[in-house]
Design a protein around this motif. Structure first.
Motif, PDB file in Angstrom:
ATOM      1  N   THR A  32      40.040  57.353 -23.022  1.00  0.00           N
ATOM      2  CA  THR A  32      38.626  56.990 -23.056  1.00  0.00           C
ATOM      3  C   THR A  32      38.418  55.816 -24.006  1.00  0.00           C
ATOM      4  O   THR A  32      38.612  54.665 -23.618  1.00  0.00           O
ATOM      5  N   VAL A  33      38.066  56.092 -25.256  1.00  0.00           N
ATOM      6  CA  VAL A  33      37.801  55.035 -26.221  1.00  0.00           C
ATOM      7  C   VAL A  33      39.081  54.647 -26.957  1.00  0.00           C
ATOM      8  O   VAL A  33      39.855  55.508 -27.372  1.00  0.00           O
ATOM      9  N   MET A  34      39.292  53.343 -27.119  1.00  0.00           N
ATOM     10  CA  MET A  34      40.345  52.822 -27.970  1.00  0.00           C
ATOM     11  C   MET A  34      39.697  52.012 -29.087  1.00  0.00           C
ATOM     12  O   MET A  34      38.743  51.267 -28.841  1.00  0.00           O
ATOM     13  N   SER A  35      40.212  52.175 -30.302  1.00  0.00           N
ATOM     14  CA  SER A  35      39.570  51.579 -31.464  1.00  0.00           C
ATOM     15  C   SER A  35      40.601  50.985 -32.408  1.00  0.00           C
ATOM     16  O   SER A  35      41.779  51.353 -32.386  1.00  0.00           O
ATOM     17  N   TRP A  36      40.125  50.063 -33.245  1.00  0.00           N
ATOM     18  CA  TRP A  36      40.900  49.534 -34.352  1.00  0.00           C
ATOM     19  C   TRP A  36      40.184  49.849 -35.659  1.00  0.00           C
ATOM     20  O   TRP A  36      38.984  49.584 -35.800  1.00  0.00           O
ATOM     21  N   TYR A  37      40.917  50.428 -36.601  1.00  0.00           N
ATOM     22  CA  TYR A  37      40.453  50.667 -37.956  1.00  0.00           C
ATOM     23  C   TYR A  37      41.283  49.827 -38.914  1.00  0.00           C
ATOM     24  O   TYR A  37      42.373  49.366 -38.573  1.00  0.00           O
ATOM     25  N   ARG A  38      40.777  49.633 -40.127  1.00  0.00           N
ATOM     26  CA  ARG A  38      41.570  48.972 -41.155  1.00  0.00           C
ATOM     27  C   ARG A  38      41.310  49.611 -42.506  1.00  0.00           C
ATOM     28  O   ARG A  38      40.249  50.180 -42.750  1.00  0.00           O
ATOM     29  N   GLN A  39      42.299  49.519 -43.381  1.00  0.00           N
ATOM     30  CA  GLN A  39      42.179  50.061 -44.724  1.00  0.00           C
ATOM     31  C   GLN A  39      42.862  49.124 -45.705  1.00  0.00           C
ATOM     32  O   GLN A  39      44.065  48.884 -45.615  1.00  0.00           O
ATOM     33  N   ALA A  40      42.080  48.597 -46.636  1.00  0.00           N
ATOM     34  CA  ALA A  40      42.595  47.752 -47.696  1.00  0.00           C
ATOM     35  C   ALA A  40      42.910  48.604 -48.916  1.00  0.00           C
ATOM     36  O   ALA A  40      42.348  49.697 -49.078  1.00  0.00           O
ATOM     37  N   PRO A  41      43.797  48.137 -49.804  1.00  0.00           N
ATOM     38  CA  PRO A  41      44.128  48.908 -51.002  1.00  0.00           C
ATOM     39  C   PRO A  41      42.892  49.249 -51.827  1.00  0.00           C
ATOM     40  O   PRO A  41      42.065  48.380 -52.108  1.00  0.00           O
ATOM     41  N   GLY A  42      42.758  50.520 -52.193  1.00  0.00           N
ATOM     42  CA  GLY A  42      41.639  50.958 -53.001  1.00  0.00           C
ATOM     43  C   GLY A  42      40.328  51.098 -52.271  1.00  0.00           C
ATOM     44  O   GLY A  42      39.302  51.372 -52.901  1.00  0.00           O
ATOM     45  N   LYS A  43      40.321  50.911 -50.950  1.00  0.00           N
ATOM     46  CA  LYS A  43      39.107  51.008 -50.165  1.00  0.00           C
ATOM     47  C   LYS A  43      39.268  52.043 -49.063  1.00  0.00           C
ATOM     48  O   LYS A  43      40.381  52.374 -48.662  1.00  0.00           O
ATOM     49  N   ALA A  91      44.518  43.948 -44.790  1.00  0.00           N
ATOM     50  CA  ALA A  91      44.479  45.405 -44.724  1.00  0.00           C
ATOM     51  C   ALA A  91      45.592  45.883 -43.808  1.00  0.00           C
ATOM     52  O   ALA A  91      46.232  45.088 -43.110  1.00  0.00           O
ATOM     53  N   VAL A  92      45.814  47.191 -43.810  1.00  0.00           N
ATOM     54  CA  VAL A  92      46.619  47.816 -42.778  1.00  0.00           C
ATOM     55  C   VAL A  92      45.684  48.148 -41.621  1.00  0.00           C
ATOM     56  O   VAL A  92      44.661  48.802 -41.812  1.00  0.00           O
ATOM     57  N   TYR A  93      46.027  47.690 -40.441  1.00  0.00           N
ATOM     58  CA  TYR A  93      45.212  47.912 -39.257  1.00  0.00           C
ATOM     59  C   TYR A  93      45.823  49.026 -38.416  1.00  0.00           C
ATOM     60  O   TYR A  93      47.016  49.004 -38.105  1.00  0.00           O
ATOM     61  N   TYR A  94      44.991  50.009 -38.051  1.00  0.00           N
ATOM     62  CA  TYR A  94      45.431  51.181 -37.314  1.00  0.00           C
ATOM     63  C   TYR A  94      44.757  51.242 -35.948  1.00  0.00           C
ATOM     64  O   TYR A  94      43.541  51.059 -35.839  1.00  0.00           O
ATOM     65  N   ASP A 108      42.165  64.267 -26.989  1.00  0.00           N
ATOM     66  CA  ASP A 108      42.655  64.443 -28.351  1.00  0.00           C
ATOM     67  C   ASP A 108      42.762  63.092 -29.043  1.00  0.00           C
ATOM     68  O   ASP A 108      42.947  62.059 -28.396  1.00  0.00           O
ATOM     69  N   ALA A 109      42.645  63.118 -30.364  1.00  0.00           N
ATOM     70  CA  ALA A 109      42.716  61.893 -31.152  1.00  0.00           C
ATOM     71  C   ALA A 109      44.160  61.557 -31.504  1.00  0.00           C
ATOM     72  O   ALA A 109      44.913  62.409 -31.962  1.00  0.00           O
ATOM     73  N   TYR A 110      44.539  60.296 -31.299  1.00  0.00           N
ATOM     74  CA  TYR A 110      45.863  59.813 -31.639  1.00  0.00           C
ATOM     75  C   TYR A 110      45.739  58.565 -32.494  1.00  0.00           C
ATOM     76  O   TYR A 110      44.828  57.753 -32.304  1.00  0.00           O
ATOM     77  N   TRP A 111      46.664  58.409 -33.426  1.00  0.00           N
ATOM     78  CA  TRP A 111      46.711  57.271 -34.328  1.00  0.00           C
ATOM     79  C   TRP A 111      48.035  56.541 -34.194  1.00  0.00           C
ATOM     80  O   TRP A 111      49.089  57.153 -34.025  1.00  0.00           O
ATOM     81  N   GLY A 112      47.982  55.227 -34.289  1.00  0.00           N
ATOM     82  CA  GLY A 112      49.191  54.438 -34.404  1.00  0.00           C
ATOM     83  C   GLY A 112      49.715  54.469 -35.828  1.00  0.00           C
ATOM     84  O   GLY A 112      49.091  55.025 -36.732  1.00  0.00           O
ATOM     85  N   GLN A 113      50.868  53.863 -36.035  1.00  0.00           N
ATOM     86  CA  GLN A 113      51.513  53.895 -37.350  1.00  0.00           C
ATOM     87  C   GLN A 113      50.919  52.895 -38.330  1.00  0.00           C
ATOM     88  O   GLN A 113      51.165  52.997 -39.537  1.00  0.00           O
ATOM     89  N   GLY A 114      50.152  51.953 -37.853  1.00  0.00           N
ATOM     90  CA  GLY A 114      49.561  50.928 -38.687  1.00  0.00           C
ATOM     91  C   GLY A 114      50.415  49.672 -38.736  1.00  0.00           C
ATOM     92  O   GLY A 114      51.639  49.733 -38.698  1.00  0.00           O
ATOM     93  N   THR A 115      49.763  48.526 -38.824  1.00  0.00           N
ATOM     94  CA  THR A 115      50.456  47.251 -38.955  1.00  0.00           C
ATOM     95  C   THR A 115      49.763  46.422 -40.032  1.00  0.00           C
ATOM     96  O   THR A 115      48.539  46.345 -40.081  1.00  0.00           O
ATOM     97  N   GLN A 116      50.557  45.822 -40.907  1.00  0.00           N
ATOM     98  CA  GLN A 116      50.022  45.088 -42.052  1.00  0.00           C
ATOM     99  C   GLN A 116      49.559  43.701 -41.631  1.00  0.00           C
ATOM    100  O   GLN A 116      50.292  42.955 -40.981  1.00  0.00           O
ATOM    101  N   VAL A 117      48.343  43.355 -42.029  1.00  0.00           N
ATOM    102  CA  VAL A 117      47.809  42.009 -41.862  1.00  0.00           C
ATOM    103  C   VAL A 117      47.509  41.459 -43.246  1.00  0.00           C
ATOM    104  O   VAL A 117      46.721  42.047 -43.995  1.00  0.00           O
TER     105      VAL A 117
END
Length: 121
Positions: A32-43, A91-94, A108-117
């Motif tokens: 159904t839905v595909m998304s991109w998340y990101r997480q920077a250090p300390g955020k 950030a690391v993009y997931y 069900d929800a699935y996550w990728g391993q993340g890739t550094q940008v």
């Protein structure tokens, strides 16, 4: 088992571009839905962009006009085209996807391993 495999991250100069890919593999009925998340250090992790199976799109306000999310249903792959990158985008993009394994169950929800940008100034 279903897996999400991300690629395309790396180091880029400010003002440059990167294209991230997220490919789903395994046995499933639909995505159904595909998304991109990101997480920077300390955020905290934040939603950057999402796209529905019919092509509806939502973007984080700070990336509008610079980022584009798209998908290929035939390839079970989502993309994030990132232009005019700035150090604030570092950030690391997931990749995230809601995937139906069987027709009679909700996805069900699935996550990728993340890739550094990393964007240098």
């Amino acid at each position: 088992q279903v897996q999400l495999v991300e690629s395309g991250g790396g180091l880029v100069q400010a003002g440059g571009s990167l294209r991230l890919s997220c490919a789903a593999s395994g046995r499933f009925v639909s995505i159904t839905v595909m998304s991109w998340y990101r997480q920077a250090p300390g955020k905290q992790r934040e939603l950057v962009a999402s796209i529905g199976s019919g092509g509806s799109v939502n973007l984080l306000e700070s990336v509008k006009g610079r980022f584009t999310i798209s998908r290929s249903n035939a390839k079970n792959t989502a993309y994030l085209q990132m232009n005019s990158l700035s150090p604030e985008d570092t950030a690391v993009y997931y990749c995230h996807a809601n995937i139906k394994i069987t027709p009679w169950r909700s996805g069900d929800a699935y996550w990728g391993q993340g890739t550094q940008v990393t964007v240098s100034s």
